[in-house]
Design an enzyme around this catalytic site. Sequence first.
Site, PDB file in Angstrom:
ATOM      1  N   LYS A   1       0.843  -1.206   0.000  1.00 10.50           N
ATOM      2  CA  LYS A   1       0.000   0.000   0.000  1.00 10.50           C
ATOM      3  C   LYS A   1       0.873   1.248   0.000  1.00 10.50           C
ATOM      4  O   LYS A   1       0.601   2.207  -0.728  1.00 10.50           O
ATOM      5  CB  LYS A   1      -0.924   0.011   1.227  1.00 10.50           C
ATOM      6  CG  LYS A   1      -2.082  -0.969   1.127  1.00 10.50           C
ATOM      7  CD  LYS A   1      -2.826  -1.107   2.446  1.00 10.50           C
ATOM      8  CE  LYS A   1      -3.823  -2.269   2.376  1.00 10.50           C
ATOM      9  NZ  LYS A   1      -4.407  -2.633   3.658  1.00 10.50           N
TER      10      LYS A   1
ATOM     11  N   ASP B   1     -11.450   2.472   3.875  1.00 11.89           N
ATOM     12  CA  ASP B   1     -11.690   1.021   3.794  1.00 11.89           C
ATOM     13  C   ASP B   1     -13.183   0.727   3.636  1.00 11.89           C
ATOM     14  O   ASP B   1     -13.559  -0.367   3.214  1.00 11.89           O
ATOM     15  CB  ASP B   1     -11.223   0.346   5.100  1.00 11.89           C
ATOM     16  CG  ASP B   1      -9.980  -0.516   4.909  1.00 11.89           C
ATOM     17  OD1 ASP B   1      -9.713  -0.919   3.761  1.00 11.89           O
ATOM     18  OD2 ASP B   1      -9.302  -0.782   5.909  1.00 11.89           O
TER      19      ASP B   1
ATOM     20  N   GLN C   1      -5.002  -1.443   9.870  1.00 17.45           N
ATOM     21  CA  GLN C   1      -4.781  -2.757   9.261  1.00 17.45           C
ATOM     22  C   GLN C   1      -5.262  -3.857  10.212  1.00 17.45           C
ATOM     23  O   GLN C   1      -4.943  -3.854  11.403  1.00 17.45           O
ATOM     24  CB  GLN C   1      -3.285  -2.932   8.944  1.00 17.45           C
ATOM     25  CG  GLN C   1      -2.939  -4.208   8.214  1.00 17.45           C
ATOM     26  CD  GLN C   1      -3.501  -4.269   6.794  1.00 17.45           C
ATOM     27  OE1 GLN C   1      -3.668  -3.236   6.133  1.00 17.45           O
ATOM     28  NE2 GLN C   1      -3.800  -5.459   6.324  1.00 17.45           N
TER      29      GLN C   1
END
Length: 288
Positions: free
Chosen positions: A53, A123, A97
């Site tokens: 990422k 997200d 995460q």
Amino acid sequence: MVTRIIDGKAVALGLRDEVRRRALALRERGVVPGLTVILAGDDAASATYVRNKERAALECGIAGRTVRLPSDVDALTVLRAVEEANADPGVHGILVQLPLPAGLSRAECQEIERAIAPHKDVDGFLPVSQGLLLLGQPSFLPCTPAGCMRLLRSAGIEVAGRRAVVLGRSAIVGKPLSHLLLAADATVTIAHSKTPDLADVVRQADIVVAAVGRPGLVRGAWLKPGVCVLDVGINRLPDGRLTGDVAFDEALGIAGAITPVPGGVGPMTIACLLDNVCLAAERAAEGH
Ligand code: GUN
């Protein structure tokens, strides 16, 4: 039948090009799109995802920052990191995460995940983001489901009026993707570990999405000739190779189109994340 291999890497690169152009346009207006990733603990797969990422963000002109926290971190410290990113006007997107370290309780993990400001939820995992998606008013689309829909579009697969079977009911992939397919006028079935006669259910489908996390679960003999197969599974075999949830070799010659693993849905997830970061920055630049 010749099975078309859907090249997710190529489609993802195209989207990343578009994101790069939008990030550049934002920079010319004095807004540098910013993503903060909060990575707690030392999960090897998470470390790899986060590195990918970071690299992809940099390539697209997005300022990426990763807050790395130890595996014995307490909930308050993680919450403080989220609050700091919430308050920082240079941060447009925030991602915690998952999985969070095992030392944090379920309630603490939920509190952390829900602390992200909704306008920075790139997200798309917040309850409010998922609720808006359910209502057909999405704010940020969760990245893997969004990537699947983009792949269908780019491969020219008709969705309206077709039967879609989604294997897996996770909050991250199966459930939101089912809603996106429904919004695109598919007739959607969600199948899972308690569904009887899975093969018969899959055989009805014009579009099959496998998002279970079991290598080779979907067999070639389960597929209707010409079906489009999206394989979301990323499973590591004992020999280190990656494989999907679909017996790929068996599907060749039966499916009309299929995504490979790796190089199918996976690259789309990161590209869609960067797309969401750009979207968040564009909204901030417009003052909403
Ligand atoms: N862990 C595995 N996939 C993801 C993802 O897409 N987002 C976050 N936040 N954590 C993950």
